[in-house]
Design an enzyme around this catalytic site. Structure first.
Site, PDB file in Angstrom:
ATOM      1  N   ASN A   1      14.929  51.917  67.316  1.00 16.85           N
ATOM      2  CA  ASN A   1      15.366  50.794  68.144  1.00 16.85           C
ATOM      3  C   ASN A   1      15.225  49.458  67.420  1.00 16.85           C
ATOM      4  O   ASN A   1      15.282  48.404  68.041  1.00 16.85           O
ATOM      5  CB  ASN A   1      14.600  50.761  69.464  1.00 16.85           C
ATOM      6  CG  ASN A   1      15.034  51.859  70.397  1.00 16.85           C
ATOM      7  OD1 ASN A   1      16.115  52.419  70.247  1.00 16.85           O
ATOM      8  ND2 ASN A   1      14.202  52.200  71.356  1.00 16.85           N
TER       9      ASN A   1
ATOM     10  N   HIS B   1       9.485  45.513  76.402  1.00 20.18           N
ATOM     11  CA  HIS B   1      10.489  46.461  75.911  1.00 20.18           C
ATOM     12  C   HIS B   1      10.255  47.885  76.429  1.00 20.18           C
ATOM     13  O   HIS B   1      11.167  48.548  76.872  1.00 20.18           O
ATOM     14  CB  HIS B   1      10.507  46.454  74.384  1.00 20.18           C
ATOM     15  CG  HIS B   1      11.683  47.164  73.793  1.00 20.18           C
ATOM     16  ND1 HIS B   1      11.734  48.536  73.685  1.00 20.18           N
ATOM     17  CD2 HIS B   1      12.844  46.697  73.290  1.00 20.18           C
ATOM     18  CE1 HIS B   1      12.880  48.878  73.136  1.00 20.18           C
ATOM     19  NE2 HIS B   1      13.576  47.779  72.877  1.00 20.18           N
ATOM     20  N   LEU B   2       9.063  48.416  76.333  1.00 15.73           N
ATOM     21  CA  LEU B   2       8.631  49.732  76.809  1.00 15.73           C
ATOM     22  C   LEU B   2       9.191  50.930  76.021  1.00 15.73           C
ATOM     23  O   LEU B   2       8.924  52.066  76.384  1.00 15.73           O
ATOM     24  CB  LEU B   2       8.933  49.929  78.306  1.00 15.73           C
ATOM     25  CG  LEU B   2       8.184  49.004  79.265  1.00 15.73           C
ATOM     26  CD1 LEU B   2       8.628  49.251  80.697  1.00 15.73           C
ATOM     27  CD2 LEU B   2       6.681  49.181  79.134  1.00 15.73           C
ATOM     28  N   ASP B   3       9.970  50.712  74.986  1.00 18.32           N
ATOM     29  CA  ASP B   3      10.454  51.840  74.171  1.00 18.32           C
ATOM     30  C   ASP B   3      10.678  51.387  72.725  1.00 18.32           C
ATOM     31  O   ASP B   3      11.677  51.723  72.110  1.00 18.32           O
ATOM     32  CB  ASP B   3      11.744  52.409  74.766  1.00 18.32           C
ATOM     33  CG  ASP B   3      12.094  53.788  74.201  1.00 18.32           C
ATOM     34  OD1 ASP B   3      11.170  54.481  73.710  1.00 18.32           O
ATOM     35  OD2 ASP B   3      13.270  54.167  74.243  1.00 18.32           O
ATOM     36  N   LEU B   4       9.729  50.629  72.197  1.00 20.51           N
ATOM     37  CA  LEU B   4       9.866  50.135  70.835  1.00 20.51           C
ATOM     38  C   LEU B   4       9.517  51.242  69.845  1.00 20.51           C
ATOM     39  O   LEU B   4       8.441  51.836  69.917  1.00 20.51           O
ATOM     40  CB  LEU B   4       8.955  48.927  70.612  1.00 20.51           C
ATOM     41  CG  LEU B   4       9.252  48.109  69.377  1.00 20.51           C
ATOM     42  CD1 LEU B   4      10.627  47.482  69.468  1.00 20.51           C
ATOM     43  CD2 LEU B   4       8.203  47.041  69.186  1.00 20.51           C
TER      44      LEU B   4
END
Length: 130
Positions: free
Chosen positions: A96, A89-92
């Site tokens: 979100n 994911h890299l932006d949890l």
């Protein structure tokens, strides 16, 4: 669109529209291409998780909190191990994670996500939320 899991938000559709507009630029008229991109996701009536974890008066009991944490873990497990090409994911973050009417968490916003094969994952990217 390939993701189908109870804890991942369902992608319903998208719209991509391009318009040409005549605009003034440095005293001359030029044609500019205006692009609009919209995605449509399933409706989550309880909004995002961040509005529920701001303070102790959010009204969530421990059973509900545990259910939310467990659902997020199930969603991440699906993304990382249960599909052919793992998705990172890299932006949890709490904003979100969306909550449906039963407070079931669903991971959303895959804008920074990456597909990875069977390899070591190392990123030095500073994109996303600090």
């Amino acid at each position: 669109m390939m993701l189908k899991h109870r804890n991942i938000v369902r992608f319903v559709g998208y719209c991509y529209e391009t318009k040409n507009e005549c605009l003034e630029y440095k005293g001359k008229y030029v044609f500019a291409e205006m692009v609009e991109k919209l995605i449509c996701l399933e409706y989550m009536p309880n909004g995002s998780l961040d509005k529920y974890i701001s303070d102790e008066t959010s009204g969530l009991n421990w059973s509900t909190r545990y259910k939310i944490i467990e659902g997020i873990c199930y969603g991440l497990h699906h993304l990382h191990t249960e599909i052919d090409k793992p998705i990172i994911h890299l932006d949890l973050k709490p904003s979100n994670i969306l909550l449906d009417d039963g407070m079931v968490p669903k991971i959303t916003d895959f804008g920074l996500s990456r597909l990875f094969g069977q390899q070591t994952i190392c990123t030095s990217s500073r994109d996303g939320t600090l």
